[in-house]
Design an enzyme around this catalytic site. Sequence first.
Site, PDB file in Angstrom:
ATOM      1  N   LYS A   1     107.385 -23.144  25.708  1.00  8.20           N
ATOM      2  CA  LYS A   1     106.848 -23.041  24.355  1.00  8.20           C
ATOM      3  C   LYS A   1     106.984 -24.381  23.650  1.00  8.20           C
ATOM      4  O   LYS A   1     107.693 -25.283  24.106  1.00  8.20           O
ATOM      5  CB  LYS A   1     107.603 -21.958  23.573  1.00  8.20           C
ATOM      6  CG  LYS A   1     109.102 -22.224  23.420  1.00  8.20           C
ATOM      7  CD  LYS A   1     109.786 -21.117  22.641  1.00  8.20           C
ATOM      8  CE  LYS A   1     111.270 -21.444  22.443  1.00  8.20           C
ATOM      9  NZ  LYS A   1     111.952 -20.457  21.612  1.00  8.20           N
TER      10      LYS A   1
ATOM     11  N   TYR B   1     108.691 -49.577   2.184  1.00  2.00           N
ATOM     12  CA  TYR B   1     108.343 -48.979   0.894  1.00  2.00           C
ATOM     13  C   TYR B   1     109.580 -48.781   0.017  1.00  2.00           C
ATOM     14  O   TYR B   1     110.707 -48.612   0.502  1.00  2.00           O
ATOM     15  CB  TYR B   1     107.670 -47.615   1.112  1.00  2.00           C
ATOM     16  CG  TYR B   1     106.292 -47.696   1.712  1.00  2.00           C
ATOM     17  CD1 TYR B   1     105.234 -48.283   1.020  1.00  2.00           C
ATOM     18  CD2 TYR B   1     106.034 -47.177   2.979  1.00  2.00           C
ATOM     19  CE1 TYR B   1     103.958 -48.344   1.579  1.00  2.00           C
ATOM     20  CE2 TYR B   1     104.762 -47.226   3.547  1.00  2.00           C
ATOM     21  CZ  TYR B   1     103.730 -47.822   2.834  1.00  2.00           C
ATOM     22  OH  TYR B   1     102.474 -47.884   3.378  1.00  2.00           O
TER      23      TYR B   1
END
Length: 827
Positions: free
Chosen positions: A496, A722
């Site tokens: 999965k 940033y």
Amino acid sequence: MLHKIYKEKEVAGIIDAKTISYSKENIEIKDILIDSRKLITPKRTLFFALQSKHNDGHKYIKTLYKNGVRAFVISKEEKANPKYEGAVFFLVENTLYALQQLAAYHRKQFEIPVIGITGSNGKTVVKEWLYQLMSPDKQIVRSPKSYNSQIGVPLSIWQMNETHQLAIFEAGISEPDEMSNLKKIIEPDIGIFTNIGDAHSENFLNKIQKIGEKLKLFTDTKTLIYCSDHKDIEEVLIKSEILKKVNTFSWGKNVSNNLVIKNIEKEKGFSTITASFQNKDISIEIPFLDSASIENAIHCWATMLFSGYDNSVIAQRMKGLHNVAMRLELKEGINNCSIINDSYNSDINSLNIAIDFISQQNQHKEKVVILSDILQTGVPAFELYSKVNDLLVQKGITKLIGIGKDISSQADKFTIDSQFFDSTKEFLSKYPTSNFQNQTILLKGARVFEFELINKILQQKFHETVLEINLNNLVHNLNYFKSLTVSGTKVMAMVKAFSYGSGSFEIANILQYHNIDYLTVAYADEGVELRKSGINVPIMVMNPEETAFDTMIKYDLEPEIFSFRALKLLEKSIKQNAIPQNKPVKIHIKLDTGMHRLGFNEDELPKLIKKIKKNKLLYLNSIFSHLAASDKEEFDDFTKNQIDRFKLMAEEIKSHFNHKILLHIVNSAGIKRFPEAHFDMVRVGIGLYGIEDNKGVLKNVITFKTSISQIKKIKKGESVSYNRSWIAPEDTQIGIVSVGYADGLLRRLGNENGCLWVNGKPATILGDICMDMCIINLNGIEASEGDEVIIFDDNHKVSELAKKADTISYEILSRISSRVKRIYYYE
């Protein structure tokens, strides 16, 4: 091939077997087989029914007989059934020992020099480099890849034929007493002991014992080549008294050595090694800088000097040494193709391995092999390429593209769809890449054909951040978990969440090839993709959505049923799809034993049993539950209570049905810690990838890495990234790295909370992590633009990174973006 042919009676005598024959003919043997999936030509093939804890070769006799095999070595007399008309069975006590006996006898038929190599590291590289260096003068037979085990060595020896002038075999051991068997098979004239390290140390008392065991390979060797700088090896050599009957050719810094290493200089990608030999100064230059390559090269140097090569010849050839391709790489290609890159060598043995690997891939119906001339075989071209054709046909290859004048001249030997070109240049200029669509493509070429040019054009273009998945280690981990269970216990593998970020169908392919019993996905669409990719083993769907039941029925997916609502929706879908009475839908019932996530409670069981029994189109295949804390010792009482509750609830359900119903509850951690709860099946998830292993028995499967795009120097007080969230406290050298949060690098690791690894040293992540890149501190680290940057790998665990991000390994892995190129490799 000019291989010795063995008669039936001769084989029986060699392996001390009782012959049970249903054949009127005296069967001849030319090839041996241990894996039914690798059958090429059944005529004159002898199959050894090897047995292990979790597999038994005897169960493949029926299939092999149908495919034309008529000779079998067995240890179970009842398998020699008269219904196998025309077959001969050789009954022995131990089929592995019989394989080794036959190989040892075959070895004795040849008087050519045999080089035997052992050590902790470098065996395969030294073997391959000796082949590169000496094959211009001699026809050499050598171990394929790293065939150095109790099974691999006999298979290697069996390749010997009358055209060979030199043999080079490697031998590896993982526990005491194994080398004695290999020594009897190889019987080396010249021995090379590369080095000693920590690999497989867990089965030895100490390093001294391990050295002693490895030295057993050389007890009757004429000459042993070794490095005296490895003091542990030299100490055991002296104490073992092996030097009294074995000559040595040693190298190292000490002046008493045959080859005295005086100096090593590294410059511009080359290492110059200066030494003294027979009172003369000599030197070689190799295109490598790392210590391991230098040591491996000197072992080759010493071997060639001992063998009588003039140093001028050695020095010339050493300059041309190239990397040994230790692995096959599977990558995403253009036009929805998959590319398997093995474009560094081309010989019949490595071709067998590569073709076997492409045959495991089921994602595309069409399989294409791009193959260059196979060089330096000593076999007539018509015979060689006829055998190649047989191999391609047997393995279902749909198209061959041959490159080279030799293979082109044998075009009439190929019966499959084929095209031929005299050179790589001609192929690239005349063959349109648009012809490659939805195919699995194997590139298999000798280095001189420069197939890397083809690889560059065919592989999908991605940025430099990659996730490498080691399929060998995945199989190792699977076999480890199997070894913890009793025979007959099934194994379910969780694929999965894109197989924890590592890719679904690629992982499912290798698991299916290695006989996994069950696969599990989270959602139906994951299961559908696996079915479309050729995965045919049973697949359980853990979270069947309301709209997905029709799809699950269509693609033979088995839903987990955890509530009456889910059961009602499934029954509705069954009714709408008009399921035939003889094909009921297999279901898996989930019980809530204490995790309180999904599953039926104990008081719901009577109603559940009644509903399932009432609907004849439902088939209860398994009952299972989920342990909440199987890896936490402090919660063992809770876990044991869960197991007890599960047994009671499951037995209550089982008592109302007459057929076999599988029970399963343990996960990766539970397999190791709660053997009493293995029941009928165990589930492996993140453990397959070597994650969260504190004892070191599992191997890491996944490596996440990128590179430095640019290096800059910033001054004290300047900021990066940033929000000016990091201000340089001093002049700082920084590296801009091609990985960001869009690739799966968690933003929480920014601002000095985490680090990446450059040339073995930690480089702190500075400032905010950007979408496509981040910035690292390179102060005190020797680095250049383009250098590799490790996010996590064998030595820098994903679990350590997860701790710094205040999360778990599962989240790190499942967040790795699909834009990150996955490279699957098989050594």
